[in-house]
Enzyme design. Structure first.
Site, PDB file in Angstrom:
ATOM      1  N   HIS A 168      47.402  21.836  68.923  1.00 53.20           N
ATOM      2  CA  HIS A 168      48.271  21.398  67.832  1.00 53.20           C
ATOM      3  C   HIS A 168      49.720  21.778  68.080  1.00 53.20           C
ATOM      4  O   HIS A 168      50.044  22.571  68.972  1.00 53.20           O
ATOM      5  CB  HIS A 168      47.781  21.953  66.488  1.00 53.20           C
ATOM      6  N   CYS A 184      43.539  28.746  68.719  1.00 50.05           N
ATOM      7  CA  CYS A 184      44.011  27.382  68.936  1.00 50.05           C
ATOM      8  C   CYS A 184      45.016  27.341  70.081  1.00 50.05           C
ATOM      9  O   CYS A 184      45.668  28.330  70.396  1.00 50.05           O
ATOM     10  CB  CYS A 184      44.651  26.820  67.668  1.00 50.05           C
TER      11      CYS A 184
END
Length: 208
Positions: A168, A184
């Protein structure tokens, strides 16, 4: 003498009236980088990149790590993604022995992981619902945050299988190249938009 003094006084008054306007203009230039990050939506007369729906922005990145074409570090199919968490680099495999390399932020100590997955969803300006375990560690976090420039998922997100992990964007380019996340893979908004436009749902992602 009186006329000379009067002319000098008028000149000083004119300079005083111009100086504040010039300072304001300089402040606008000084703050332009911050305005880019805070107001990504396009407005007439603005020159900053647009990362909104349908964006095809491929320009330069605010990442401290240059996005560049390099020799592929692995023998993976063209169009697949290889992530080296130790290098803090993401490679989009182009084929013919080449890859496009991006700088990334990875999981901090205790949150590292590896595995093979596929991109199962792609979202522009994704919303964020922190998982329960994250909210237990950080009770100050919201239960839900709508997509937008203040959202920690940034401009784009690519979801990896049934895991809680994503590739992301981020509004904190200074964190790229560091171990900072809860697992992440973090990229600048410019780089994640570039990658998002080059891959599709089903893309192979190998994390090592």
């Amino acid at each position: 003498m009186i006329r000379t003094f009067a002319a000098l006084a008028v000149g000083l008054m004119l300079l005083a009236s111009v100086a504040p306007a010039r300072a304001t203009m300089d402040d606008d230039f000084f703050n332009f980088g911050r305005l880019q990050r805070q107001q990504p939506q396009p407005q007439p007369g603005r020159a900053y990149p647009y990362y909104g729906p349908g964006s095809d922005y491929y320009g330069g990145s605010s990442s401290p790590i240059l996005r560049e074409r390099v020799s592929s570090p692995v023998a993976q199919p063209p169009g697949s993604i290889y992530i080296s968490t130790s290098e803090r680099r993401l490679y989009l495999i182009l084929g013919h022995g080449e890859a496009l390399r991006y700088g990334i932020g990875v999981g901090r100590d205790g949150f590292g992981w590896s595995g093979t997955h596929h991109i199962t969803a792609k979202k522009e300006w994704p919303s964020w619902t922190p998982p329960a375990e994250m909210r237990r560690r950080r009770p100050d976090l919201p239960r839900y945050l709508a997509g937008g420039i203040e959202n920690p998922l940034g401009a784009r997100a690519m979801y990896l299988g049934s895991t809680l992990y994503r590739i992301h964007g981020s509004n904190e380019p200074e964190t790229i190249g560091h171990a900072v996340s809860s697992g992440c893979i973090r990229m600048t908004n410019e780089d994640v938009t570039d990658l998002y436009n080059r891959v599709s749902v089903g893309t192979l992602v190998v994390v090592r």
